[in-house]
Each structure stands twice: as C-alpha cells, then as structure tokens.
Design a protein around this motif. Structure first.
Motif: not given
Length: 873
Positions: A727-731, A792-796, A752-756
């Motif tokens: 949701m954070k990524a969508i927002k 755009v950057v989110t926590d993860d 989307i670049v992420t470790e998760k």
C-alpha cells in the motif's frame, strides 16, 4: 431476504421508526439477571421544565455510548432516567406566568400555587424526556423517576429525620448567602464568584472621650449600620492601648467595643477591621467569640432595616446616601479603587448578601470524613484523576450546608413548631400534635429543602430506598456517573457522602467528568450572547447520529470542547459514506448468510487483521473512557481502510468470472461491514441499526448483538504488515503522479527495487491496477537508465518510472522553457529595481528586504527549472 436501502439516507424517516422498534422490543429494559453482571448509570436528572440544550446532548450521548457498549457486552445494563423538580428555576417560571395575569403566589396562597406548579410540570415535564428520545437515549423509560414522586419524597423525609436524630441536621441562626431577587437562602455551592471593580472607602471611627480615632476600610459602607465592634490583632502594638475601650460608630452615634482577635491580619490595610456579625461570615465567628451584639440591617429584598433615617432604602441607594453623609460630616478619609470577588446567585446573577437568618443546616464535618476516604482509597475513581484535588479541597473546607429555602415548590421541611411550648417536632409522618406537651396547636415550617438535597439521594432513592428492593440489592452501587465538572460540589460530593452515610457503600464506582461545550470562539453558550445551539434543530438538519458523532469525536475527558456546526455536516457526510458503502456491498451480494470463506486472499487477511486490531483497541479505549479516541479510530477505519481501500481492492473479484473468488470477496465485505457496524453502533445507533436490519443477519436488533472483540483467529500480523508495504508503494506512486499532473490513463512501467521481492510479488496485481502501471518489474537491482526516471522512495523500496512514459517530453520542454523565460524576465526586473540607488535609499527597509528575497527566489527557481530541463535529456 434482504431489503433494499434507498439511494439517500434520510435520518428523519429512519430515526423515529427505529426508536419505536427498540421501544416495542423492550431492548432498553434493565432486568435483574443473576447470570449477568449489572452495569448501572443513573441519569443526571434535567430540570423538569427545561429544554434540551447542547450540554444535555453532550452528557446523555456519553452515557448512551457507555450503556449501549455494556449492553452489547452482555451486562444487565440499566440506564435509569428521571427529572428534577428544580425548586428555584421552576417556581420562577410559574411566578412569571402569574405576573402576566397580574397575580403573585401570595394572591393564590400556598395550596393553589402548588396546584399551578404541578399543572405546569404535567404540561411541560415530558418535553425534555421526548427530546432525549430524539437523541437516541436508550433509557429504561418504565423506570422514569421524578425527585418529588412518592418514592423519592419518602427517601427525602427518611434522610432528613435520620440525620436530625443523629444530630447531623440542626436549625440555627447562622450567616447564610441570601439572594434578594429569588428571596431565598443559597448554599455556598450556589454562589458564583466573579472579579469585579469596586472601591475601598476609608472611614474614621472616633475613640470615645479622646481626640484619637481609628481608620477602617470597607467595600460595603452601608453595612456599617450593623457594626457592633472593631477588631485588632492582639499583638498589634499600635492598638493594644485601645483594646477594651469603645469607639463611636459614625452616623449612628453608637458606642461599640474594640476587641482583640487573631482573625485580624495586622499587615493588611490599617490593621483595624469593622465587625458586622449579621452580614459577614468571619465577623459572625468573631462576634460569637466576643459576645458582640447582632444587628440585622437588611430585609429579604436587601432594603435597609434598623438603620434610622436610611430605613426603606435599597442597599445601593443607602450606600450613596451614607457615603455623602460621611463626607459631609468629615468621617470619609479617602476612596481607592479595588478589585474584589463578588458572590452572585448562580440562578439569576444578583449580588448575594451574607446575612444571619434562622435556617436548617447539615453538619458537614462528620459526613465529609468518609466521603474523602472513599475517593482517597480508590473505591471511587475520578476520570480524569485531577478532579480529585478539587474535590478534596472542597470537602476539607466545607462549611455546614444550608438546606432550607424560602420557596413553596419543593420538599417541605418535616418540622412542626408547638405554639404553646415552642418544641420542634421532626417526624417521618405528618405530625398532628406536639411530641413534648401533646398540644394540637402546632404549625409546620414553611420552608422547603434545597433541590440538591433530593438530588443527593438519586443513586439509591431511584432504586427503591429506604425499602429493601430487589433493584437496590442488584443494581446498587451504580457503575458510572457521567457529569460536568461544574457540579462537582453541587451534586457529586453530596451524592458521595449521602451514599456512604445511608447505604454504607459508595454510590458509584467511577465518575466520568466532561467539560463544557463552548462556541467556536471558546465562549460559554448563553442567552445573553445569543450563541446557543438548539440540538433539536441540529438533529432535524443533520440527524441525531451526526450530532452524537460530532460531540464524541471532539471530546476528551474533563476538557471543554468547541462546537462547530460544520463538523455536524462532516459527520453527516460520514453517515452518507457508510450508507453508500453498504448499498454497494448489498448490490454485489448473492449470499444470504454472514460467514467468512475458507480461503482468504492477501487483501482479505489485511482488512480482517486491521479490523481485529481495531476491535481490541476500541474495547480498551472504551474501558478507559476514551470515547473520543475510540470513535476517531472507527471513523478512520471505515473511511480509509474499508471504503477507500478494501472496497476498491475487491472490485476485480466481484466483477470476475471466478465464482469462488467472487463469493469470497462478498463474504469478507459483508463480515467486516456487519462487525464494523456493531463497533460503531453505540456512537451512531440509528444508521447502524437501519443498515444492519437490511443486511443478512440472525437476531432481532444490532443493539443487542455481541460487541466485537479481538480474536486470535483473525490475527494475520505478517500478512497485514506485508500488505501495508504494498500500500505504501501504491500511495507513493500515486502521490508522485499527482504532483506531476499525470492522468490515470498514462500507464508507465513501474520498477520496484527492494530486498523484499517475495512480498512485492504477492502484490503485483494490486500495484499494476492501483498504481496505474503498464508493467510491474520487481527486482533487487537498480534498473538501467535510472537517471532518466522519476524516483520515489518508501521505507522498504525504491520506485522508478521512466519520465518519457509519464510525460510528453517535447511538450514538457516547451512548458519549462516558457517558465524559464518568465522567471528570467522577473529576475531582470528585480535586478534593475535593486540597482536603483533612489529606490534602495528611500524605500522602507522592510520593502527593500522583501524585494531582495524575491530576487533570491527567482534565481533558485531558474536553477531548478534548468535542472528539470537537463533531466529531460
């Protein structure tokens, strides 16, 4: 079979119908049930002739939320309603009506006047009760009481006689507060003190047979007519030689003694204090110690008596005449301005007069002791706790309570005076002869008891005391008292010591204090300011639920709140949001049973887990009386999580071909809606009941359904956390697009670049649909040409969108170049202006500084625009 909800929610059509359904079902009845724990609230009884105001709406809404919550939790819940006879207030209203007919109560006589008051009570007494019903109050109306009904009257007499027999009620000539307008005594709690500008008049009192004189200062020179002494401190060397001598009272030409008493503050003023025992509580006590004469100089209308040539004058008229005479005869030394606290009648605002009068009193010392202890040791809990300090301060310093009132409407004092031997007979039954000498020539005390005397017994008199009833045994002590902090002395303290004295048990376990409702400017609502709000008008415009939710969400225990009509409009919009969401769910339902599916998707687990956590928190908040916090959490969940997110998330499944997925979505939508309506019900009872009745359900009414609680089976914390990342990524993607004015029709690739990566893989379909992405690429490595992408950057995670796919590069270059030209023109204009020495030297410093600031901003804008242009390649 489901019924269809109309397109628009109309509270007017719904509320009366739903309330009737509740009444017909008997759902408000408090029933004795040994299998259940009792939960009892007694309503603070509104004045029988009153009209519903916002303060009532505030008070009753808080109580209704608590009683509905506990009823749904399975308690044997009793909310006991009733009204107060409101002695002074009611009598004044009826006397006003008589004046229109050219009559007074004395023209009618006591019996006929009381008939008129009862007629008034019967005519208007049900008005406020009906208004409470429009608010949704779920009281047990079959148990409605009145402070002058037969049962309450029996309790009042029992208490009076019992306290009299114990020596805790006595009649004495004491200083009381007297209202010359209402022509009755007032207790200390009924006097409101306000700081007012006044004066100190300094007056010479000549020493007898001497050229010497003392100077006293007073704020009420008219009271000197009742002076019977002058007091000085025993250690004040200035006046030791005068103690035992006499001074001459100016104008009256009467000798009065000089006495030494430690009450006098030798550092204040001249150190000499005039003693007026009949018109000042401290002087009264000093007078008793020194056997000073008592001279009453005011009658019940505050006109002068025992004052020679001033007799018959109004107190303020006499003040002017006395000051003029003092000045003329050379006694007035000086006048100085002085602000002081002035006591005013809480009912009419008239300045009260302290004066001696034969009145009935309750001895407070012995009663206060246990009442303090029960709060100190936690048997009664104050919420917020800070009000206990106010309570202790009052109880530790409480004067004896003056309980007699010079009125006709109320509980007449059960005391009879013998015309032959003077004995006073106090009796539980109406006396017919003197208990001492047997004479039948007796007459009853004409005064009535303070209204608060009967209100103080409310928690147990309403349950049948002094009789030992099953209701008293089961429902007492009551659970919570909800009241405003402004009547902590009038009512709360008196109920506590009455309960401890007569029941030997606290009257309630918790006192929940709320503040006052003020207008948007923070002012008290009053007739004089014309800023009052009629709750019935608000209900007619927005519905009862909107008013209730406005009050609750703006409330925190013990604090005043400001009332904004716009918030009622916002809460009506919230009601409409719930209504429309419910209609959407119903239009998509093909099921007729409320149960969860065996298979749950990620978004299902998210919403169920969110709801589960919400249920836990709301129960905790309500148990701590944090009603406003609980209501706001439900609001946020419904508006944001359920309506804005979950409904959107289910649309693909609802419209898809996969029947299992479609039914699964329906079941979770319905389950969460129904359970959320239950959570919301105590706060917004009408709309929740109306919707619940239209949805598939078992049972008769939502108001007697089980209140939702936390359950381990619906705790999907890992899935909830995972979905929150998605949701954070969508927002974040949506917010960036909104900043760039990119329409939803533009669907760029989304990297989307992420470790998760595993979590984001589960949300691929949501990201594509809700972040408006043409293709979703999930990786742990940064994509090539990342420098040509919007980031755009989110926590993860880091999100990348190719700029060329978001905007038309040629058009964007053209737009930026236009912006650069416009900024350069502005820069040139500012540089020219600031290079002009005449402007810089003659213009105000602030104007020049503002222009320099504009120059720096123009330079920064050009730099940013050039960077943006370079980024386009």
């Amino acid at each position: 079979m489901m019924k269809e909800l109309p397109k628009v929610y109309d509270p007017k059509n719904v509320e009366k119908k739903i309330y009737k359904m509740w009444m017909d079902g008997g759902y408000f009845k408090g029933k004795i049930d040994p299998e259940k724990k009792p939960f009892t609230i007694v309503i603070p009884p509104p004045n029988v002739t009153g009209q519903l105001h916002l303060g009532h709406a505030f008070d009753e809404t808080l109580q209704d939320v608590l009683i509905r919550y506990k009823r749904m939790q399975g308690y044997a819940a009793l909310w006991l309603p009733g009204t107060d006879h409101a002695g002074i207030a009611t009598q004044i209203k009826v006397e006003e009506e008589l004046r229109k007919e050219g009559l007074t109560r004395y023209d009618l006589g006591r019996e006929k006047f009381l008939e008129r008051v009862w007629d008034w009570k019967n005519k208007f007494g049900s008005r406020i009760v009906e208004q409470l019903k429009t608010l949704g109050s779920s009281c047990d109306w079959d148990r409605e009481r009145f402070t002058m009904d037969e049962g309450c009257s029996k309790a009042v007499r029992e208490v009076f006689v019992s306290l009299y027999e114990k020596g805790l009620i006595y009649k004495g000539n004491r200083i009381i507060n007297w209202c010359p307008n209402c022509t009755t005594a007032l207790s200390d709690a009924e006097v409101e003190h306000t700081e007012q500008p006044g004066h100190f008049w300094h007056i010479k009192y000549p020493v007898k047979d001497s050229d010497e004189y003392v100077i006293i200062a007073t704020t009420r020179p008219e009271t000197m007519l009742g002076d019977t002494g002058v007091a000085v401190h025993p250690e004040d060397e200035r006046y030791q030689h005068l103690v035992g001598k006499t001074v001459i009272l100016p104008l009256v030409n009467k000798e009065i003694p000089v006495v030494a008493d430690e009450y006098v503050d030798k550092e204040f003023g001249t150190g000499c204090v005039k003693m007026t025992p009949c018109h000042d509580p401290n002087d009264f006590e000093v007078g008793l110690r020194h056997n000073l004469e008592q001279v009453l100089i005011l009658d019940q209308n505050a006109k002068i008596i025992n004052g020679g040539k001033y007799n018959g004058m109004d107190r303020y008229e006499a003040r002017k005449a006395i000051i003029a005479d003092l000045e003329e005869q050379g006694y007035l030394v000086k006048i100085e301005d002085h602000s002081h606290n002035v006591g005013q009648c809480y009912r009419c605002g008239t300045t009260v007069e302290p004066m001696t009068s034969p009145q009935w009193f309750v001895k407070m010392g012995p009663l206060a002791e246990e009442a303090i202890k029960v709060v100190e040791d936690g048997r009664i809990k104050f919420v917020p706790e800070r009000f206990s300090k106010t309570y202790y301060n009052w109880m530790n310093n409480a004067h004896d309570w003056c309980i007699s009132r010079q009125l006709w409407w109320g509980h007449q004092i059960p005391a009879w005076y013998c015309d032959e031997c003077g004995h006073v007979t106090v009796s539980r039954e109406d006396a017919t002869k003197c208990e001492k000498c047997g004479s039948e020539h007796i007459h009853r005390d004409e005064d009535v008891l303070d209204t608060w005397f009967s209100s103080a017994l409310w928690p147990f008199s309403t349950l049948g005391w002094p009789d030992k009833t099953p209701e008293l045994e089961y429902f007492y002590p009551t659970s919570v008292l909800v009241t405003g902090y402004d009547i902590i002395f009038f009512w709360v303290a008196r109920m506590i010591f009455s309960g401890m004295e007569h029941m030997k048990e606290e009257p309630f376990k918790t006192v929940l204090f709320h503040g006052l409702i003020r207008d948007p400017q923070g002012r008290k609502m009053s007739k004089s300011l014309g800023n009052g709000v009629d709750p019935i008008e608000v209900i007619n415009t927005y519905g009862a639920d909107a008013l209730r939710f406005n009050i609750i969400t703006g409330n925190s225990p013990g604090n005043d709140m400001r009332y904004y009509n716009e918030r009622c409009e916002a809460m009506r919009n919230f009601a409409n949001k719930i209504w429309n969401a419910s209609r959407f769910v119903m239009m998509n339902l093909t099921i007729d049973k409320n149960e969860l599916p065996e298979k749950l998707e990620l978004e299902d687990k998210w919403i169920l887990s969110k709801f589960n956590a919400l249920a836990k928190e709301v129960n905790e908040n309500l148990d701590k009386f944090e009603l406003g916090i609980a209501a706001n959490k439900i609001y946020d969940f419904i508006w944001d999580s359920y309506c804005d997110w979950y409904i959107e998330l289910t649309k693909n499944r609802l419209n898809g071909e996969d029947e299992e997925a479609r039914i699964g979505a329906q079941k979770v939508l319905l389950y969460v809606l129904v359970e959320t309506l239950k959570l919301l019900h105590p706060f917004m009872p009408f709309i929740t009941e109306e919707i619940w009745q239209a949805l598939p359900h078992e049972g008769e009414a939502i108001m007697i359904e089980k209140y939702p609680e936390y359950t381990e089976a619906l705790s999907f914390t890992a899935e909830e956390a995972a979905f929150e990342l998605i949701m954070k990524a969508i927002k974040a993607a949506r917010a960036r697009r909104a900043e760039m004015n990119v329409p939803p029709s533009k669907k760029p690739r989304l990297y989307i670049v992420t470790e998760k990566t595993d979590i984001f893989e589960t949300g691929r379909s949501y990201l594509g649909r809700l972040a408006y992405a043409g293709e979703v690429i999930i990786s742990s490595e940064t994509p090539d040409s990342a420098d040509k992408m919007v980031t755009v950057v989110t926590d993860d995670a880091k999100l990348y969108m190719p700029l060329a796919e978001l905007v038309d590069l040629a058009k964007e270059r053209e737009r930026i170049n236009k912006e650069i030209k416009k900024a350069n023109d502005e820069l040139t204009r500012l540089e020219s202006k600031l290079s002009n020495e005449k402007f810089v030297s003659r213009a105000p410093e602030a104007v020049v500084a503002a222009e320099r600031e504009k120059l720096e901003k123009a330079k920064a804008l050009i730099e940013n625009l050039n960077e943006a242009l370079a980024d386009l390649g």
